[in-house]
Every structure is written in C-alpha cells, then in structure tokens.
Scaffold this active site. Sequence first.
Site, PDB file in Angstrom:
ATOM      1  N   LEU C 226       0.819  -1.216   0.000  1.00 44.62           N
ATOM      2  CA  LEU C 226       0.000   0.000   0.000  1.00 44.62           C
ATOM      3  C   LEU C 226       0.858   1.274   0.000  1.00 44.62           C
ATOM      4  CD1 LEU C 226      -2.919   1.110   0.212  1.00 44.62           C
ATOM      5  CD2 LEU C 226      -2.578   1.191   2.686  1.00 44.62           C
ATOM      6  N   ASP C 227       0.625   2.135  -0.979  1.00 44.99           N
ATOM      7  CA  ASP C 227       1.297   3.439  -1.088  1.00 44.99           C
ATOM      8  C   ASP C 227       2.817   3.320  -1.161  1.00 44.99           C
ATOM      9  OD1 ASP C 227      -1.180   4.682  -0.968  1.00 44.99           O
ATOM     10  OD2 ASP C 227      -1.117   4.875   1.211  1.00 44.99           O
TER      11      ASP C 227
END
Lengths: 283, 283, 283, 283
Positions: C226-227
């Site tokens: 994530l990210d």
Amino acid sequence: MKVTLHIHCPDRPGIIRAVTQFFHLRGGNILYLDQHVDQEAGVFFMRLECDFAQNDPGLSMLKESIAIELAEQYHMEWDLYQEGLRPRMAIFVSKYNHCLYDLLSRFRSGELEVDIPFIISNHEDLRHIADQFDIPYHCIPVNKVNKHEAETRQLELLQSHKVDFVVLARYMQIVSPLLIGAYPNRIINIHHSFLPAFAGAKPYHAAFERGVKIIGATSHYVTEDLDAGPIIEQDVTTVSHVHTVRDFVSKGRDLEKIVLATAVKLHIAHKTMVYNNKTVIFY
Amino acid sequence: MKVTLHIHCPDRPGIIRAVTQFFHLRGGNILYLDQHVDQEAGVFFMRLECDFAQNDPGLSMLKESIAIELAEQYHMEWDLYQEGLRPRMAIFVSKYNHCLYDLLSRFRSGELEVDIPFIISNHEDLRHIADQFDIPYHCIPVNKVNKHEAETRQLELLQSHKVDFVVLARYMQIVSPLLIGAYPNRIINIHHSFLPAFAGAKPYHAAFERGVKIIGATSHYVTEDLDAGPIIEQDVTTVSHVHTVRDFVSKGRDLEKIVLATAVKLHIAHKTMVYNNKTVIFY
Amino acid sequence: MKVTLHIHCPDRPGIIRAVTQFFHLRGGNILYLDQHVDQEAGVFFMRLECDFAQNDPGLSMLKESIAIELAEQYHMEWDLYQEGLRPRMAIFVSKYNHCLYDLLSRFRSGELEVDIPFIISNHEDLRHIADQFDIPYHCIPVNKVNKHEAETRQLELLQSHKVDFVVLARYMQIVSPLLIGAYPNRIINIHHSFLPAFAGAKPYHAAFERGVKIIGATSHYVTEDLDAGPIIEQDVTTVSHVHTVRDFVSKGRDLEKIVLATAVKLHIAHKTMVYNNKTVIFY
Amino acid sequence: MKVTLHIHCPDRPGIIRAVTQFFHLRGGNILYLDQHVDQEAGVFFMRLECDFAQNDPGLSMLKESIAIELAEQYHMEWDLYQEGLRPRMAIFVSKYNHCLYDLLSRFRSGELEVDIPFIISNHEDLRHIADQFDIPYHCIPVNKVNKHEAETRQLELLQSHKVDFVVLARYMQIVSPLLIGAYPNRIINIHHSFLPAFAGAKPYHAAFERGVKIIGATSHYVTEDLDAGPIIEQDVTTVSHVHTVRDFVSKGRDLEKIVLATAVKLHIAHKTMVYNNKTVIFY
C-alpha cells in the site's frame, strides 16, 4: 450576524484599541484580527472578523456607527461585509478553455461560494462548456467598429444581473475604461507571465525567446494600465531548454488555473485590500 | 583519460551514430550522452562523456581527429575538455559579502573543484574575508577617470594568472567590453531579480514598488547588453505585503548565494552550452 | 512510422553505439536519445525515439530484429511503442470529484491523447459528471461480501474494453492483486501526501497533527504494498499554523490534480520506466 | 523600551480588547499584533509588539502587572521579551561544515543579532573554522563510557556562559535529556529530510532507496523523541533518477543551510511559539 471589516488609514497610536473597544461595547466577539503597517507610506491596515451572535446590531446601523465613531476620527477608508452572502461573479472568456473548465468545476463542487449569473465571450467557441455546466452564455463579438456598443452591452448585463465582480478567465480583449470605472478593484485578470516580465501579448513566446529558466502566471486587478494593476497572486514553474513554446503553454495552463482560482477565492473571502496599486493579502 | 565533448551543429540524420561510432572505434567507453534538438532553429546539441581507460589517444590527437573526421562533415561547433583538471576561477566583488562568503566556504569544503588565484574588488571592504580564507585580494578602484586603466589592470591579472573564468559575486560595476571580449561566455554574473523583470539598478526596490508576490535571482553569462546575457540558472521565493525592501534584500541574499553557486558548479562541470543568447543546461 | 524504444540492461561499453547503429542501418532517423546509468545497480537505461519516414520496417518486423540482434546480446529488457496510437485509459473514482473534473476537462480539451472507454466507481455520486462529459459510468459497489465478485467484474470490463492503463483518481479502495497482476506498472494512483510520509488513511489529518510546514501529493504505480509503489511525480505546497485540516484538504486538491495529470501525461508519452521499485522519468 | 509579548490561553471573547486596553492604559503604542485561534484545541495565541517611547514602565513592573491584571483572569501562558538585547547562542557541530560556515558568515555579516560565546564539538575537525572566525571551540568527545560526563561538561559550559539557546548545526549525536530539560524549546536542530519522512540516520540514503522525486530539510526544536519535536521550518528541492546519493547530499546541503538559518532567525526575533508539539510562526 458575522461581519468582516477592512480599514486603512494614516498610522497613529491607539487604532487597534479603539476598534476592538468599538466592537466589544456592541457585544461583538472578535474572531480574527490582522493588522499591517506600511512603514514607508505610514499607512495602517486592518482586517477584522466579528461575530454578533446574540446582539445583532443590523448592518446599516453598524455602518453608521463606524462612520461616526471610528472613521471620522482616524480618517479611515473602510468597508464592511456581511458574511454568508454569496457574491455574484461574471466570467469573461475568449477561446482558451482551461481556466473556464477549472472555475466551473470548482463552482459545481461547492469550492467557490458564489452565484454565476452568466458567462460573456467574444466568440462562440466555449458555449458548449457553459451548456455542459448549465450557465447562461452571452456571445458579444467585439471589433473595431462595434467596440463601444459591445462594452455598453457588457455593462448592461453586469448591472442588470447585479454582478459584484468579474473574472477574466483568459479574455483576450482589453477591457474598456467604462467597465473598469464601474468595477474598480473588482475585475480580476490572469496574465500568463510573472509580471512585470513579459507584459502584453504572447508572453510565452517572449519567455522562450529570452531563454528564462522559470515561467509564471500573475493574477491582478485590472486597471487602465495594461497588465499593471495590483497583483493578487503569482506562481512559477521551472522550464529548461528541452521545453518548446508549446510546452511553456502547456505547463503554463496549470499555473494559470491555480493562480486565478486562488485570487478569486481570496477576493470572495474579502482577504484582499488595495492601496497604492498594491495589495495587502490577509491570510 | 576522461573527456567531455560539446557539439552544436545543423540538425540532420546520423549525427548521434557518427559520434558514437567515432569514439567506439578509438576504444572509448561512452559514460554519458545527452542530446537536444532546437526544433525551431534546426540546431542539434550534444554533450558526451567518454572514458579512454586503456586506450588514451592523447588530447591533441583526439581534437585533431574530431576536427577532421566529424566537425567538418557536420559543420560542428565543438569543444573538448579533459576532465580532472581544476579550472582557475577569479572572483570580483564590491561591498556585499554574502556571495563571497558562500563561494569561499564551498571552495574550502572541497565543493568547488577549482583554483582561486585571487579576488578583485573596487573597494577595500572585503579584504578581511579574503585574508580569513587566505586568498590574495587586489583592490582596483574604478572611477570615471581611471576606468580604462583599471580594466587593463584587471585583464593583466586575469591573463598573467591564466584565469579560465570569472565570477562576479555582486560586483557593482559594469564590466568592460575588453574583459567580455577576452572571456566570452566565461564571466558569470548574479543579478538580484528574476530577469528580464527588474534589470538594472535597485531591483529589490523596484520589485517592492510594483508589489510583486515573488522575488528572484538570476545567474547569467555577461554580454555587452546589461543583464541580458544567456541565463544559466534562476530561482525565486515568495514575498508578501508584510515584507519591507530590507526583507526583500535579506530573503534575496539566500537566493543569490544558491543561484550563483549552482551556476558556477554547472560551468565547472562543463554542463552549459551557449547558443543564440540562450543556454542549454545538461544535467 | 515513429517508434519509442525503452531499454534497460546490465551496463557495459558499446550499448549506445550498438543501438544507434541498429536504427541507422534500417534507415531510421533518431529524433531523441536519452540514456541513464544507475551506477550503484550497474544498470543502463535508454529511451530513444526514431522516425522511419521512408523506410517503414513494420512494427512486428522491427520487434523481431531487436529481439534477435540487440536484446539477446545485451540481456535487455525492452519495450517498443508505435507513436500516434491513442492508449485506452480507464478511470476509477469514489466520491471526490476534483481529479475527475480535471482529467475529463483535459481530455475534452485535447490535452490527453487517450480514449476513455469508461469510468468505474464504487458509488453513484459522480455519475452526473460522467454524464456531463458523456463518458460511460459503471457503478460497482465494493464491500466485504462481494469484494472478489466486484473485482472480477472490474477486470472483465477492463479486458473487454482493451484498456491499456488505469488511473485511480482518488479511488478510496485498495486495489486487488488480481488487477495489479493484470496491469503491472499500468495502474496510476494519486496519494495525498509526500510519500513516504503519511502513507495510508487520512494523510491530511496526520500532517496537521504533526505540524508540518509543507504538504504534498504523490503519484505512483500501484503495487501490492500500500502506497509503496514506484513514485512517478511529487509536488508540495507550504502550509502554516493558520491552516486547518480543511485548508490542507483544499490546498491539497490543487496539488493532487496537477500531480496526477502530470503522471498520466508522462505515462501516455512513454516517458516512464520502472526498475527496482523506482522510476526513471525521461524528459 | 520595546517589548514583545507571547500569549496562549483558552479562547474566549474579549481577550484582544483586554490586552490592547492594558497596553493603552500604560501609554504603550502597539506596533504589531497578530493573533491566531486553534479552533480544534480552543486555544488563543497572540504576539504583540509594543513601544513605550515616553512612558517606560520597566520590564519587571510590566511583568508583574501582566501577571496580576491579565494572565490570571484569562489563564494565560505568556512570555515577555525586551527587544534590543542580543541573545547568547551556542553552536554544536560534528564533522559537516556547511551549516557552521553559513551561520558564522551570517553572524559576521551582522545578519544574526546574537553573541556566540563558543562552539562545542565531539570532534576536532572543524576547529580551524572556529579559529578562522575567531570563536572559542570546545572539543568534548562523546562515547558510551563518558557520555554522562560529557553532557555534564556541555551543560556547565552553557550555563556558565549564560547561553540562551543552542543550535545543532549537524551535530551527529543524540542530545541528552539533561540538556533538553535545561533548554526546553530552546535547542534547534536541522534534520536532512522532510520530516516525518526519513527520521533517524541516513535520510538521504533512505530517500534515494525509496525513489522520491523531492528531498527536504526540517528544522525543529529538540524533544526527547528523536526527530519528532515541533517543526519550525521546512523546505524541499526536486530530484530525479539522475541524482546519486552524493547529489542528494550536495543539493541537501543548501537546503539545510537555508532552513536552519531561517529557523534561527525566527527564534531570535521571538516569532515562534510552541504548543502541543507544534509551532505557531508569526510573520
């Protein structure tokens, strides 16, 4: 009732105390106070937000009191705005659509708390965008012959719709003194250079020619001197030898959108004051 | 031996292949190649770094080959630099010390790979800094009467010390055509505005007067047109109505230091090419 | 026929010459060549644009030749793109409209040279914008129960419409490994912080809490972490104690729009290469 | 006598009026007033400059009056500074010299209105710079064994020289709770990343590894949590794949210098207030 007060006057001791005292005595609660002194010019500026939650004095009553009890004694130039009213904003465009798209998208998102009674253009090109966003669009062609007539028609539209301020969203015409006189410090233009560099026509071409490493955009109030009015907001972006004039135009579009929208938002929030062809921008 | 080659010539097919082929045949390994085409002017630019680890052809031999085998056919303007040699840099100052402090600090830290044979000034004011950093300091006053004599003396110093390039670190005098002619595109100036805005004297005052929201600094090669030479580097910082001219000066000092040092480092690394009063800056 | 070639391979002498020679022999004119060496990893990167004006070799023929004559010998990973074809871009949104308005405005202005077969959302909220711009809108609600089904439906839509890449324009859902696997380095996300600071949910709140003086936005390719995917573009803007979380959100919107659009334009122009969870961005 | 007053207290109506009234009654002229309300926390902040040209009440008398007549009623935390006194600033360094050179150059130019009684370092490396600028230099090596002793020696030096605040100009040691307790919100550090990204050791390496497109520097007050104290100032610069870790370090040096010097100047001018691990920075 919430109000915002703008003041400028010759600087001298005691102004802040007098103003805060004035509002205190009327039961107002000062939410925000910012003040600035232009030391060179000897001028005092103030922006103040005041909330009359339980003791609404009425706007006209309050204005009268300010005139009598404050303004005269301190030789103030001042304005008082009641918050929560949506100002009426007209947009002028020509053929470039990026600033128009940006303003209308912000408007529809609720980001700009205005009413937009209409868009004026000297061309038909952008009518489809006005339609898309459901805003009336008036095409008023401007040429050497009909110039005066066109401007009169513009002014009539503005006045009959009680427009408060005008945004030139890449309107490629020089605005008439007629309009400027009717809307002093209430016509906002976007110029596609970091003024005062590259005033006038084709600034991106001129910037390319000069080989600058930075290009910019400037939003300013329109005065009778071309591109020389009080600057509200500027921003820049870097360029290099790899960028063509077309790239300048493309990079510049994003600057123009942001700089113009920022200026419009400052104006709506009564955060700009003009003095001596310069702006004081409160935060 | 590592070399850096600069080329510009009329654009046409096959140049990249011809140049890479040239170095390949001599056993060179191309470490870096960057190329640019100015579409409008139809000019091709190239910067190439090549390592002759095992097959050192000798600098003058290599130059001769380039002249014969490449330059003529493609009508190239070109330069070839041997890396690892420290260029000799002279600094000119007047009374402001921030750029001088900055350059000398970088020099002593090893950040600038140059030799600094001397500093020239038209005033005695900064001699103590030269002393502090142990660099010879020549004070050559300049006035209307002795101008030619002073400039002749400057040029003698530059030439007798085999100076390669000159940095005007806030030297508040107009440089003579004599020097400019002797050091074309090798005199670097720092001007305290985002040129072309506010060329000439007192740019911070002019910027304040105009009410700009951004101030800048520009480093450029000196030409006979004042503040109009090829721009190497620019940077800006935001200002507002709260800033006085004194604040502009103070904020500007930091810009000037960084922008000038950046330009000097680009020049030292042979990353700048000049064409048509503009620069190509390779990264 | 114009083509763009991307290469990365272990660095060694002679690659540039071999590649330029390859195109020269087929009558191609190299319009642009940029190369980069990651010294630490020992990897060579190249982006090259070549024009076969009179000698069109055909795309598949050219690919075959590259495979046989270049790629094998130098252990190249490579891609070849024919220019002038409009890639097909799908947009995913949730409830925030600013990035959607911005992308669609750019699309309608001709600034984004793509086709947009549809918009996918997990909510109905933005359907009116899709309608306004005349783009099909598929609402596929996502919840814990139907997650797999929803993702399968998304993938079917993408594949049946031959979508080339996906833009998450503030799509507030974690994208499934199913989609990421089908579109490696072809899903572009905008995250509203300067990553790696404030990854995950509510970055503006976290930035406000921490008292930062700068907020940012980051566009990156989506990976399973994530990210944490390869960053394409970042930008920042200053904030201060006067700004509330709401102000952060408002200032951030403009950043997000510009950063996402910039990343999308880089992707469309084949100016991004991914290696080692980082990007090489050619200019 | 000119004084600067800092206040923070629970927000409630009437504070501005009470404070301005207080100074008015004592014959003071308010030169500057800035106020801020943290709406979320319900806290009111004020910075006020007042000139007692003809009616000097004396600093201690004034403090006493504030305590009795203002602070108690409004539950104020407050500080009163007499302007025109030069605070005493100690500098801590390790081996990096750029921030030291920069601070001392500014000091010698008159840009920093402080006294610098001494520099402390855990290494001998930078003594020559202290000598060059004629500032006493105390080398206090720090290691696991002597840590407590070293810190005690540091504190003795600070206290015996009546040091007002400390600047860590790339001091590569964790500062002891002993010092932090003695100098709360009076130790200024420069960290070479845009915090909270890349806290701790080797931020440039971490930034390179992550492939960010922007690097930064952060100046903050030191608290017991490493790199987590109230942020005073941040700035960033762009990087790309062409930059190595060495380039990051080099570009970062310039950021660090400017950001640290800016924070130091804000602190000297009493323009920083700390609340809730965040700063309010008055302009």
